[in-house]
Design a protein around this motif. Structure first.
Motif, PDB file in Angstrom:
ATOM      1  N   HIS A 175       0.964  -1.290  -0.060  1.00  0.00           N
ATOM      2  CA  HIS A 175       0.081   0.038  -0.094  1.00  0.00           C
ATOM      3  C   HIS A 175       0.935   1.185   0.078  1.00  0.00           C
ATOM      4  O   HIS A 175       0.210   2.407  -0.364  1.00  0.00           O
ATOM      5  CB  HIS A 175      -1.014   0.148   1.186  1.00  0.00           C
ATOM      6  N   SER A 179      -2.032   1.904  -3.947  1.00  0.00           N
ATOM      7  CA  SER A 179      -3.299   1.865  -3.284  1.00  0.00           C
ATOM      8  C   SER A 179      -4.554   2.236  -3.881  1.00  0.00           C
ATOM      9  O   SER A 179      -4.282   2.086  -5.397  1.00  0.00           O
ATOM     10  CB  SER A 179      -3.202   2.815  -2.137  1.00  0.00           C
ATOM     11  N   ARG A 180      -5.618   2.397  -3.669  1.00  0.00           N
ATOM     12  CA  ARG A 180      -6.713   2.653  -4.565  1.00  0.00           C
ATOM     13  C   ARG A 180      -6.524   4.065  -5.295  1.00  0.00           C
ATOM     14  O   ARG A 180      -5.824   4.941  -4.970  1.00  0.00           O
ATOM     15  CB  ARG A 180      -7.865   3.222  -3.561  1.00  0.00           C
ATOM     16  N   ASN A 183      -6.699   7.500  -4.172  1.00  0.00           N
ATOM     17  CA  ASN A 183      -5.675   7.795  -3.231  1.00  0.00           C
ATOM     18  C   ASN A 183      -6.284   8.567  -1.897  1.00  0.00           C
ATOM     19  O   ASN A 183      -5.600   9.392  -1.326  1.00  0.00           O
ATOM     20  CB  ASN A 183      -4.768   8.501  -3.806  1.00  0.00           C
ATOM     21  N   GLU A 184      -7.555   8.257  -1.530  1.00  0.00           N
ATOM     22  CA  GLU A 184      -8.358   9.033  -0.477  1.00  0.00           C
ATOM     23  C   GLU A 184      -8.234   8.083   0.817  1.00  0.00           C
ATOM     24  O   GLU A 184      -8.762   7.128   0.698  1.00  0.00           O
ATOM     25  CB  GLU A 184      -9.366   9.619  -0.903  1.00  0.00           C
ATOM     26  N   ILE A 185      -7.715   8.416   1.915  1.00  0.00           N
ATOM     27  CA  ILE A 185      -7.640   7.660   3.207  1.00  0.00           C
ATOM     28  C   ILE A 185      -8.722   8.435   3.858  1.00  0.00           C
ATOM     29  O   ILE A 185      -8.316   9.294   4.800  1.00  0.00           O
ATOM     30  CB  ILE A 185      -6.274   7.237   3.444  1.00  0.00           C
ATOM     31  N   GLN A 186      -9.927   7.849   4.047  1.00  0.00           N
ATOM     32  CA  GLN A 186     -10.952   8.363   5.082  1.00  0.00           C
ATOM     33  C   GLN A 186     -10.429   8.348   6.336  1.00  0.00           C
ATOM     34  O   GLN A 186     -10.347   7.319   6.957  1.00  0.00           O
ATOM     35  CB  GLN A 186     -12.328   7.699   4.700  1.00  0.00           C
ATOM     36  N   ASN A 239      -3.969   2.831   6.835  1.00  0.00           N
ATOM     37  CA  ASN A 239      -3.303   2.478   5.414  1.00  0.00           C
ATOM     38  C   ASN A 239      -3.535   1.197   4.918  1.00  0.00           C
ATOM     39  O   ASN A 239      -3.618   1.005   3.631  1.00  0.00           O
ATOM     40  CB  ASN A 239      -1.859   2.771   5.737  1.00  0.00           C
ATOM     41  N   THR A 242      -6.839   0.439   2.933  1.00  0.00           N
ATOM     42  CA  THR A 242      -7.043   1.065   1.574  1.00  0.00           C
ATOM     43  C   THR A 242      -6.332   0.342   0.419  1.00  0.00           C
ATOM     44  O   THR A 242      -6.448   0.788  -0.720  1.00  0.00           O
ATOM     45  CB  THR A 242      -6.346   2.578   1.733  1.00  0.00           C
ATOM     46  N   ASP A 244      -6.026  -2.221  -2.501  1.00  0.00           N
ATOM     47  CA  ASP A 244      -7.049  -2.688  -3.380  1.00  0.00           C
ATOM     48  C   ASP A 244      -7.282  -3.951  -3.254  1.00  0.00           C
ATOM     49  O   ASP A 244      -6.489  -4.859  -2.999  1.00  0.00           O
ATOM     50  CB  ASP A 244      -6.493  -2.285  -4.890  1.00  0.00           C
ATOM     51  N   GLU A 254     -11.351  -3.449   3.487  1.00  0.00           N
ATOM     52  CA  GLU A 254     -11.727  -2.481   4.240  1.00  0.00           C
ATOM     53  C   GLU A 254     -12.172  -3.145   6.123  1.00  0.00           C
ATOM     54  O   GLU A 254     -11.932  -2.309   6.809  1.00  0.00           O
ATOM     55  CB  GLU A 254     -13.178  -2.246   3.752  1.00  0.00           C
ATOM     56  N   ARG A 257     -10.206  -1.982   9.354  1.00  0.00           N
ATOM     57  CA  ARG A 257     -10.459  -0.877  10.157  1.00  0.00           C
ATOM     58  C   ARG A 257     -10.962  -1.369  11.170  1.00  0.00           C
ATOM     59  O   ARG A 257     -10.807  -0.798  12.264  1.00  0.00           O
ATOM     60  CB  ARG A 257     -11.509   0.014   9.192  1.00  0.00           C
TER      61      ARG A 257
END
Length: 528
Positions: A175, A179-180, A183-186, A239, A242, A244, A254, A257
């Protein structure tokens, strides 16, 4: 084409198959020098570099496949083939494919912008017979089977194998550079702010606790130690979550988390709750003198001020998500799935409460000189941490097991689908929230066959031009072979239309879920 046939002639004169290609053989085979032209079918047994998953031998599988291929050449079924298969199995060039009208262009529903053209098999066979004889096509197909390219195409149908073949990382640390796409890591910005302020607060509290000997300051310092460990641990989890999806985890990461949140809450419960609670109860029975209560009060006031930025940041992040879901903030805290922001908000909120309790206890100790108030504040601070950790652990366990979308959202989605003209009813609807922005939707669809048929034949008005044309086609059937061909062609057309309608419905479901603030969708629609 002249150069191609000249190359085939040279290969024949050299004693090789006209359809073989140069292959690089392993040194262990000791067959020829590197890069030598050699027919692959001379290799006995398993072909190097290609896996074999069938119980039967390679040669028997090839013979059986060639017999099926020969039957399709004589009497091709009304099925669709992609352009890739048409080039690989029948040797058609792009120019030859451009002369055939595509039966369908299948667009990629994942938003990649890719379009796959598909052609009817009878059209492909007719075009292939123009440039090649039947023996040449069979020999080409034999070489295609022996080369192992079919195994690669079979693997490409498994989700994630293309990603692995392109060299994209699937390791736990991949990652860092892959990554996705967004590239937004909420939640990462909130956690970064919490890490910085918790380190500063923790060091200050430990120094003051050692200097004043206050049990309340010590309890709050242990809370800050747990916060520092938790925020760093959760930042790593964010991190990792996120990454893929890959072939081992096709539904993504996911849920990491929730795993990291669960473990961080256990750290908070032990280090920031139970241990300070035990220390506070002991200090209640062995009351010691508190020196410099004003310093202790000033510390708690400063801590309350420093806790405020992360609290405000997490508050607005949760409020924004609650507003998107059209619910109150309190309802989102009960039913929301963003456990990273919820946990950060809870820790900051508990920190502010602890600071307030510390300020009150400092004032009471300064006024009365009784250190019992300090012990009571220590027990209160530890108790709030234990209670908050327990509530978060309970909520996180539900999210980790997997919860459905809100019933109102699912009802609206089912209503939208059943309002579609070609859908008769929807059955066995199942949804599952896999992460902050990831959801899975599964349903069984009962299509209206007559509505799809009218759509194919454009029979919206009977009698009409299209119905008259259909009657003319039916009256023109004069033999059993023609009847069979007409029936097979129309059934194939209906099957293709049904597949297109299924894809269209899936696109509508994805659009609805995107409006519900989800970014990653796994939609599984089945025929009822």
């Amino acid at each position: 084409r002249f150069r191609h046939r000249l190359a085939m002639l040279r290969r024949l004169m050299a004693g090789h198959s006209p359809f073989c290609r140069p292959v690089r053989l392993p040194r262990s085979l000791d067959l020829a020098r590197k890069g030598r032209m050699m027919p692959l079918r001379l290799l006995s047994g398993k072909i190097p570099g290609t896996g074999w998953i069938h119980d039967e031998s390679k040669e028997s599988y090839i013979q059986r496949s060639i017999e099926k291929f020969r039957q399709q050449l004589h009497s091709p079924d009304h099925v669709l083939l992609s352009a890739t298969r048409a080039r690989s199995e029948f040797g058609l060039t792009r120019k030859e494919l451009n002369k055939i009208t595509p039966a369908r262009r299948r667009e990629d529903i994942d938003g990649e912008g890719l379009v796959e053209e598909q052609y009817w098999l009878p059209d492909i066979v007719a075009m292939a017979r123009i440039s090649s004889s039947e023996d040449m096509m069979i020999e080409r197909y034999r070489h295609y089977l022996e080369s192992g390219r079919q195994d690669g195409m079979r693997r490409s149908k498994i989700y994630g194998f293309n990603q692995m073949q392109q060299g994209q990382s699937t390791t736990w640390f991949g990652h860092l550079w892959y990554s996705r796409k967004d590239n937004e890591i909420q939640g990462a910005d909130v956690v970064r702010i919490a890490i910085k302020q918790n380190i500063a607060i923790c060091l200050t509290k430990l120094v003051v606790a050692f200097y004043t000997g206050s049990a309340a300051v010590f309890a709050d310092a242990m809370h800050s130690v747990a916060d520092v460990i938790n925020t760093m641990y959760r930042y790593v989890g964010i991190n990792l979550a996120t990454r893929d999806p890959d072939y081992r985890h096709p539904y993504g990461y996911e849920r990491l988390r929730y795993v990291f949140t669960d473990r961080s809450c256990l750290i908070l419960l032990g280090v920031g709750g139970l241990f300070p609670l035990y220390h506070g109860i002991g200090a209640l029975y062995e009351v010691s003198e508190i020196t410099y209560p004003a310093v202790m009060g000033g510390l708690f006031f400063t801590v309350g001020v420093l806790e405020t930025p992360a609290l405000i940041r997490s508050y607005y992040a949760l409020r924004k998500k609650a507003k998107r879901m059209d619910i109150s903030l309190l309802s989102y805290l009960r039913s929301g799935n963003d456990m990273i922001n919820i946990t950060t908000f809870a820790e900051c909120f508990l920190g502010v409460i602890a600071a307030g309790a510390g300020v009150v206890s400092s004032l009471m100790v300064g006024i009365t000189g009784d250190a019992t108030y300090d012990s009571i504040a220590s027990i209160f601070i530890a108790s709030t941490v234990v209670t908050g950790s327990g509530l978060i652990l309970t909520k996180n366990a539900k999210a980790l097991v997997g919860e459905t979308l809100p019933v109102s959202t699912v009802e609206k989605l089912v209503f939208m689908l059943e309002e579609d003209d070609v859908i008769n009813s929807v059955h066995d609807v199942k949804t599952e929230v896999l992460g902050v922005d990831t959801v899975r939707f599964k349903a069984e669809i009962e299509f209206n066959a007559e509505a799809i048929t009218r759509k194919i034949k454009n029979l919206h008005q009977v009698p009409g031009p299209e119905s008259a044309k259909l009657l003319q086609d039916v009256n023109g059937i004069s033999s059993e072979i023609a009847v069979e061909d007409w029936l097979m062609r129309n059934n194939a057309m209906y099957q293709t239309a049904l597949s297109s309608e299924l894809q269209r419905v899936e696109t509508r479901v994805r659009a609805y879920l995107r409006e519900a603030n989800f970014k990653n969708f796994y939609v599984d629609l089945e025929l009822w």
